[in-house]
Design a protein around this motif. Structure first.
Motif, mmCIF file in Angstrom:
data_model
loop_
_atom_site.group_PDB
_atom_site.id
_atom_site.type_symbol
_atom_site.label_atom_id
_atom_site.label_comp_id
_atom_site.label_asym_id
_atom_site.label_seq_id
_atom_site.Cartn_x
_atom_site.Cartn_y
_atom_site.Cartn_z
ATOM 1 N N ILE A 220 0.842 -1.200 0.000
ATOM 2 C CA ILE A 220 0.000 0.000 0.000
ATOM 3 C C ILE A 220 0.876 1.249 0.000
ATOM 4 O O ILE A 220 0.596 2.224 -0.710
ATOM 5 N N ARG A 221 1.934 1.230 0.779
ATOM 6 C CA ARG A 221 2.846 2.375 0.818
ATOM 7 C C ARG A 221 3.466 2.642 -0.546
ATOM 8 O O ARG A 221 3.556 3.792 -0.991
ATOM 9 N N ASP A 222 3.875 1.582 -1.230
ATOM 10 C CA ASP A 222 4.602 1.741 -2.489
ATOM 11 C C ASP A 222 3.692 1.927 -3.698
ATOM 12 O O ASP A 222 4.066 2.605 -4.657
ATOM 13 N N ALA A 223 2.511 1.312 -3.687
ATOM 14 C CA ALA A 223 1.609 1.416 -4.847
ATOM 15 C C ALA A 223 0.183 1.139 -4.384
ATOM 16 O O ALA A 223 -0.339 0.029 -4.566
ATOM 17 N N GLU A 224 -0.444 2.129 -3.789
ATOM 18 C CA GLU A 224 -1.776 1.928 -3.211
ATOM 19 C C GLU A 224 -2.811 1.549 -4.266
ATOM 20 O O GLU A 224 -3.605 0.633 -4.056
ATOM 21 N N SER A 225 -2.812 2.236 -5.395
ATOM 22 C CA SER A 225 -3.810 1.955 -6.430
ATOM 23 C C SER A 225 -3.655 0.545 -6.978
ATOM 24 O O SER A 225 -4.640 -0.172 -7.182
ATOM 25 N N ARG A 226 -2.432 0.103 -7.179
ATOM 26 C CA ARG A 226 -2.192 -1.238 -7.696
ATOM 27 C C ARG A 226 -2.622 -2.289 -6.675
ATOM 28 O O ARG A 226 -3.188 -3.332 -7.040
ATOM 29 N N THR A 227 -2.353 -2.027 -5.397
ATOM 30 C CA THR A 227 -2.755 -2.967 -4.350
ATOM 31 C C THR A 227 -4.269 -3.091 -4.292
ATOM 32 O O THR A 227 -4.806 -4.191 -4.134
ATOM 33 N N ARG A 228 -4.962 -1.984 -4.443
ATOM 34 C CA ARG A 228 -6.419 -2.018 -4.467
ATOM 35 C C ARG A 228 -6.926 -2.753 -5.708
ATOM 36 O O ARG A 228 -7.898 -3.513 -5.651
ATOM 37 N N PHE A 229 -6.243 -2.568 -6.817
ATOM 38 C CA PHE A 229 -6.671 -3.166 -8.080
ATOM 39 C C PHE A 229 -6.605 -4.692 -8.038
ATOM 40 O O PHE A 229 -7.437 -5.379 -8.633
ATOM 41 N N ILE A 230 -5.624 -5.248 -7.323
ATOM 42 C CA ILE A 230 -5.498 -6.704 -7.289
ATOM 43 C C ILE A 230 -6.393 -7.341 -6.227
ATOM 44 O O ILE A 230 -6.322 -8.555 -6.018
ATOM 45 N N GLY A 231 -7.222 -6.535 -5.553
ATOM 46 C CA GLY A 231 -8.265 -7.115 -4.718
ATOM 47 C C GLY A 231 -8.176 -6.890 -3.234
ATOM 48 O O GLY A 231 -9.065 -7.335 -2.495
ATOM 49 N N TYR A 232 -7.162 -6.217 -2.750
ATOM 50 C CA TYR A 232 -7.043 -5.985 -1.305
ATOM 51 C C TYR A 232 -7.919 -4.804 -0.885
ATOM 52 O O TYR A 232 -7.995 -3.795 -1.597
ATOM 53 N N ARG A 233 -8.543 -4.940 0.284
ATOM 54 C CA ARG A 233 -9.337 -3.841 0.842
ATOM 55 C C ARG A 233 -8.375 -2.900 1.573
ATOM 56 O O ARG A 233 -8.133 -3.036 2.775
ATOM 57 N N VAL A 234 -7.837 -1.969 0.827
ATOM 58 C CA VAL A 234 -6.794 -1.079 1.331
ATOM 59 C C VAL A 234 -7.272 -0.313 2.562
ATOM 60 O O VAL A 234 -6.526 -0.146 3.539
ATOM 61 N N GLU A 235 -8.523 0.139 2.540
ATOM 62 C CA GLU A 235 -9.043 0.936 3.646
ATOM 63 C C GLU A 235 -9.009 0.166 4.962
ATOM 64 O O GLU A 235 -8.704 0.731 6.014
ATOM 65 N N THR A 236 -9.307 -1.126 4.908
ATOM 66 C CA THR A 236 -9.316 -1.938 6.125
ATOM 67 C C THR A 236 -7.921 -2.078 6.699
ATOM 68 O O THR A 236 -7.719 -1.942 7.916
ATOM 69 N N TYR A 237 -6.944 -2.335 5.850
ATOM 70 C CA TYR A 237 -5.556 -2.473 6.314
ATOM 71 C C TYR A 237 -5.068 -1.174 6.942
ATOM 72 O O TYR A 237 -4.436 -1.177 8.011
ATOM 73 N N LYS A 238 -5.346 -0.061 6.279
ATOM 74 C CA LYS A 238 -4.899 1.229 6.801
ATOM 75 C C LYS A 238 -5.594 1.553 8.122
ATOM 76 O O LYS A 238 -4.962 2.079 9.053
ATOM 77 N N LEU A 239 -6.864 1.223 8.222
ATOM 78 C CA LEU A 239 -7.607 1.512 9.438
ATOM 79 C C LEU A 239 -7.066 0.708 10.615
ATOM 80 O O LEU A 239 -6.875 1.251 11.715
ATOM 81 N N VAL A 240 -6.804 -0.568 10.400
ATOM 82 C CA VAL A 240 -6.313 -1.419 11.490
ATOM 83 C C VAL A 240 -4.975 -0.921 12.009
ATOM 84 O O VAL A 240 -4.771 -0.759 13.224
ATOM 85 N N VAL A 241 -4.035 -0.657 11.111
ATOM 86 C CA VAL A 241 -2.708 -0.242 11.558
ATOM 87 C C VAL A 241 -2.760 1.155 12.167
ATOM 88 O O VAL A 241 -2.011 1.465 13.110
ATOM 89 N N PHE A 242 -3.659 2.012 11.693
ATOM 90 C CA PHE A 242 -3.796 3.353 12.259
ATOM 91 C C PHE A 242 -4.318 3.282 13.693
ATOM 92 O O PHE A 242 -3.829 4.012 14.581
ATOM 93 N N VAL A 243 -5.276 2.408 13.949
ATOM 94 C CA VAL A 243 -5.822 2.262 15.301
ATOM 95 C C VAL A 243 -4.772 1.681 16.241
ATOM 96 O O VAL A 243 -4.611 2.153 17.378
ATOM 97 N N VAL A 244 -4.051 0.667 15.798
ATOM 98 C CA VAL A 244 -2.994 0.070 16.634
ATOM 99 C C VAL A 244 -1.943 1.118 16.980
ATOM 100 O O VAL A 244 -1.490 1.235 18.130
ATOM 101 N N SER A 245 -1.539 1.903 15.992
ATOM 102 C CA SER A 245 -0.544 2.940 16.220
ATOM 103 C C SER A 245 -1.047 3.988 17.208
ATOM 104 O O SER A 245 -0.302 4.440 18.084
ATOM 105 N N ALA A 246 -2.314 4.381 17.096
ATOM 106 C CA ALA A 246 -2.884 5.367 18.012
ATOM 107 C C ALA A 246 -2.900 4.845 19.445
ATOM 108 O O ALA A 246 -2.624 5.592 20.403
#
Length: 377
Positions: A237-263
């Motif tokens: 996601i850091r290196d190519a967010e659009s490509r990661t989303r295109f191949i089927g990953y729910r980018v928003e979920t991954y970002k949300l989980v790591v953001f909450v853990v970090s907080a």
């Protein structure tokens, strides 16, 4: 691609130093006479404990910025919220020992003519409840903010700006006396924690050791995340967010989980910080504090975890020294450090050292077959 080990060489050295500090600092403070050159006075114990809390905040920020590309300028808010949760517990422990001897209301509420304890303060006389709030309040804010921002696909500088706006909004809110959190004076005059005097040397060294252990735990948690399959997706996601989303990953979920853990990690850092410095006030929400945390990560080395902690220690030690030696120029000195690191060490101190060791010339490998005739001669 070979899987990354959970703990690499840098991590082993880092953990060994933390465990060593957690053992040696209490010995230096409690088991050596004041005349000994190895004695560590209480104010230094508290100062170094504060550095460790900042290092944990830097590791939390590096988890989202260095591995997921989320440049948050609002992590100071999560740090401050964790600190306020701990401060509210410490204020409830004062009881009738306050200036106004009110067993229920903190002194600032008596001064402001509050008649009863606000609802938000209920439960904070319990240590387990307060520790739950240390995790829950920053985590809940991060979840709500992240759910709205990531679903709207806000990224880059726009995300950074709204995280900073969130922090500034909280700064303005906590400055208000009618919020019930001490206004611009904040929460202070703490007496004890779990029945132990917060000013006692034994309590200070205990808090230092706990801070070191929590920093080690925060590093191990972050390292476990980034070396897992989940972490590989974060890097994608850091290196190519659009490509990661295109191949089927729910980018928003991954970002949300790591953001909450970090907080939540930032909240723990704030909770450890407050009893060691003896105060928490709205200035901790200042956007400048969140920007300074970004500088720590950049100086130490983004995407290294250990480097983030190292950067926090380097910058804050330099800040302590400059504020004593050059009190009117320390901000310029801090800016100069950041500029020099950006120009000459773009990967930070740890990243640059790693590159330097990789470039060291190795002894050329000799061909055994070619050596055989020479040996026969």
């Amino acid at each position: 691609m070979r899987p990354m080990p959970l703990i690499d060489l840098k991590g082993k050295i880092f953990l060994a130093l933390l465990i060593g500090a957690a053992i040696l600092v209490p010995l230096a403070a409690l088991a050596t006479p004041a005349s000994s050159p190895f004695h560590m006075p209480p104010y230094l114990v508290a100062l170094f404990g504060k550095y460790l809390c900042f290092a944990l905040l830097a590791v939390a920020l590096d988890l989202v910025w260095g591995y997921c590309g989320i440049l948050s300028l609002g992590h100071g808010a999560f740090f401050a919220l964790g600190g306020y949760a701990m401060g509210m517990y410490l204020m409830r422990q004062i009881g009738a020992r306050g200036v106004y001897a009110n067993p229920e209301l903190p002194d600032f509420m008596v001064f402001l003519n509050w008649k009863e304890l606000p609802l938000a303060w209920y439960g904070f006389s319990s240590f387990p409840y307060a520790m739950l709030m240390v995790l829950l309040i920053p985590g809940l804010l991060a979840f709500i903010f992240g759910w709205l921002a990531f679903r709207s696909r806000v990224t880059g500088v726009y995300l950074s700006i709204i995280t900073q706006a969130m922090t500034y909004a909280l700064l303005l809110a906590f400055f208000r006396n009618d919020m019930g959190f001490g206004g611009n004076n904040g929460l202070t005059d703490f007496k004890d924690i779990l029945g132990f005097n917060v000013q006692a040397t034994s309590t200070r060294v205990t808090l230092f050791s706990i801070s070191a252990l929590f920093l080690a735990a925060g590093y191990l948690l972050s390292r476990a995340i980034v070396t897992s399959k989940f972490g590989k997706v974060l890097i994608a996601i850091r290196d190519a967010e659009s490509r990661t989303r295109f191949i089927g990953y729910r980018v928003e979920t991954y970002k949300l989980v790591v953001f909450v853990v970090s907080a939540m990690m930032a909240g723990v850092a704030g909770a450890l910080y407050v009893p060691q410095v003896g105060i928490i006030n709205p200035s901790e929400f200042s956007p400048a504090n969140s920007i300074e945390a970004v500088i720590w990560v950049a100086v130490g080395g983004r995407g290294t975890l250990v480097g983030a902690a190292l950067g926090a220690l380097i910058v804050n030690f330099a800040k302590t020294w400059f504020t004593g030696a050059l009190p009117e120029l320390w901000l310029f000195a801090l800016g100069l450090i950041f500029i020099l690191v950006t120009l000459f060490m773009p990967r930070g101190v740890l990243g640059t050292l790693g590159d330097w060791f990789k470039r060291k010339p190795r002894a050329p490998k000799t061909n055994g077959a070619a050596m055989a005739p020479a040996a026969a001669e």
